[in-house]
Design an enzyme around this catalytic site. Sequence first.
Site, PDB file in Angstrom:
ATOM      1  N   TYR A 135       0.818  -1.219   0.000  1.00  0.00           N
ATOM      2  CA  TYR A 135       0.000   0.000   0.000  1.00  0.00           C
ATOM      3  C   TYR A 135       0.849   1.265   0.000  1.00  0.00           C
ATOM      4  CZ  TYR A 135      -4.288  -2.550   0.950  1.00  0.00           C
ATOM      5  OH  TYR A 135      -5.363  -3.385   0.859  1.00  0.00           O
ATOM      6  N   LYS A 202       2.327 -13.791   6.279  1.00  0.00           N
ATOM      7  CA  LYS A 202       2.477 -14.794   5.216  1.00  0.00           C
ATOM      8  C   LYS A 202       3.979 -15.022   5.038  1.00  0.00           C
ATOM      9  CE  LYS A 202       0.516 -17.244   2.040  1.00  0.00           C
ATOM     10  NZ  LYS A 202      -0.081 -18.508   2.356  1.00  0.00           N
ATOM     11  N   ASP A 248      -3.556 -17.259   5.514  1.00  0.00           N
ATOM     12  CA  ASP A 248      -4.623 -18.085   4.931  1.00  0.00           C
ATOM     13  C   ASP A 248      -5.274 -18.972   5.989  1.00  0.00           C
ATOM     14  OD1 ASP A 248      -2.000 -19.037   4.805  1.00  0.00           O
ATOM     15  OD2 ASP A 248      -2.477 -20.578   3.350  1.00  0.00           O
ATOM     16  N   ASP A 272      -6.335  -5.313   5.923  1.00  0.00           N
ATOM     17  CA  ASP A 272      -7.452  -4.808   5.138  1.00  0.00           C
ATOM     18  C   ASP A 272      -8.457  -5.934   4.893  1.00  0.00           C
ATOM     19  OD1 ASP A 272      -8.986  -3.151   3.614  1.00  0.00           O
ATOM     20  OD2 ASP A 272      -7.551  -2.918   1.973  1.00  0.00           O
TER      21      ASP A 272
END
Length: 381
Positions: A135, A202, A248, A272
């Site tokens: 971002y 992640k 995930d 987000d």
Amino acid sequence: MSTRTVYYIEGDGIGPEVWAAARPVLNAALEKAYAGANKLDWKELLAGGKAFKETGEYLPQVTLDTLSNADLAMKGPLQTPVGKGFRSLNVTMRQTFDLYACIRPIKYFKGIESPVKRPDLVDIVVFRENTEDVYAGIEWSSNSPEAKRVIEFLVDEMGAKIDSSAGIGIKPITPAGSKRLVRRALDFALEQNRESVTLVHKGNIMKYTEGGFLKWGYELAAEDYAGKVVRDGEEGEGKVIINDRIADAMFQELLMRPEKYSVLATTNLNGDYLSDALAAQVGGLGLAPGVNMGDKLAIYEPTHGTAPTIAGKDMANPGSLILSGAMLLEHIGWNEAADLIKNSVEKSLAAKKVTVDLSSQISGAATVGCKEFGEIILANL
Ligand code: NAI
């Protein structure tokens, strides 16, 4: 006796209406909890359409100067002015004041229809890093000279394998940026007696960015929170547990075992996704409050926008702004007043006289206007 100054920006669209309904509720909750001993001193600052009308500028310098010395603010939604050359006022404020933590509590209110069987098990606060990650806005389109130049460098000098037509985005994650966000989450968990803080990442795939976030989060906990925060499985009665989950897997966990999670600290993109998915799990964004916080300044705001199609029609739900006010009160330690507000919102929803966005989600509910819904919440305090 304590009085705290809160700078407020009314906002565009439904902003003035939701403020008119929300402020009496916040003041009444303080009066009820502290009988005049704790008060908020509301001071208006101009931004958005109202500022443009009165000063010819959307974000007047005096607003920025005042906020740069302030610690508490609340704002209604701001419309990004139409036309070239205008940046989003929200993004400008976040960057100007380095509001690096976006914090969203997500909790179920009885009566709201939800797509899951046990939405009541969700009581989670998401701490999302607000300034880094993909971002950061460092990207170039496919086949642009800039992308080609970056690709050339990566292929020729770094030995990377990338197709020359690729669009390119850069994902910067720093130790300092990660640590200040995790610190916020740990401090919150300690202050509010929360059970655990889960680092969501992640890092199995993106080792030096997401994996870095994880490593620096644990480092911070070990260095600065020894004796107060323990790792999963370590001895530590009454201490805050720090653990981690891969992003995930976290989405599965939140659907299947939400009761095991209390505070999440995560990078910008994960945060987000996670905060909207969680909000949907408890019945949508309609009542969701939030804050964007830096080291000095915190700006509390509803997560919805200006809702232009219903502006001025007494149809807007003031709940998100009211609950953002409750978050502000918790932040300054006035939890009794915050609890009164949250309980009253719950009671008001159970009474099934609500604004149209909610009446369509609650079977057998009657529709009332923005003003009346505010009055109902006030009466239920
Ligand atoms: P929006 O949140 O304003 O509206 C989305 C939908 O939700 C609409 O159907 C609207 O009527 C409804 N809605 C929103 N808030 C509601 C409330 N309190 N009560 C009842 N219904 C409500 O999002 P949209 O349409 O994408 O954006 C409109 C404007 O708001 C844009 O100019 C956008 O830039 C701005 N915006 C500002 C934000 C901020 O200041 N933090 C956040 C999001 C959008």
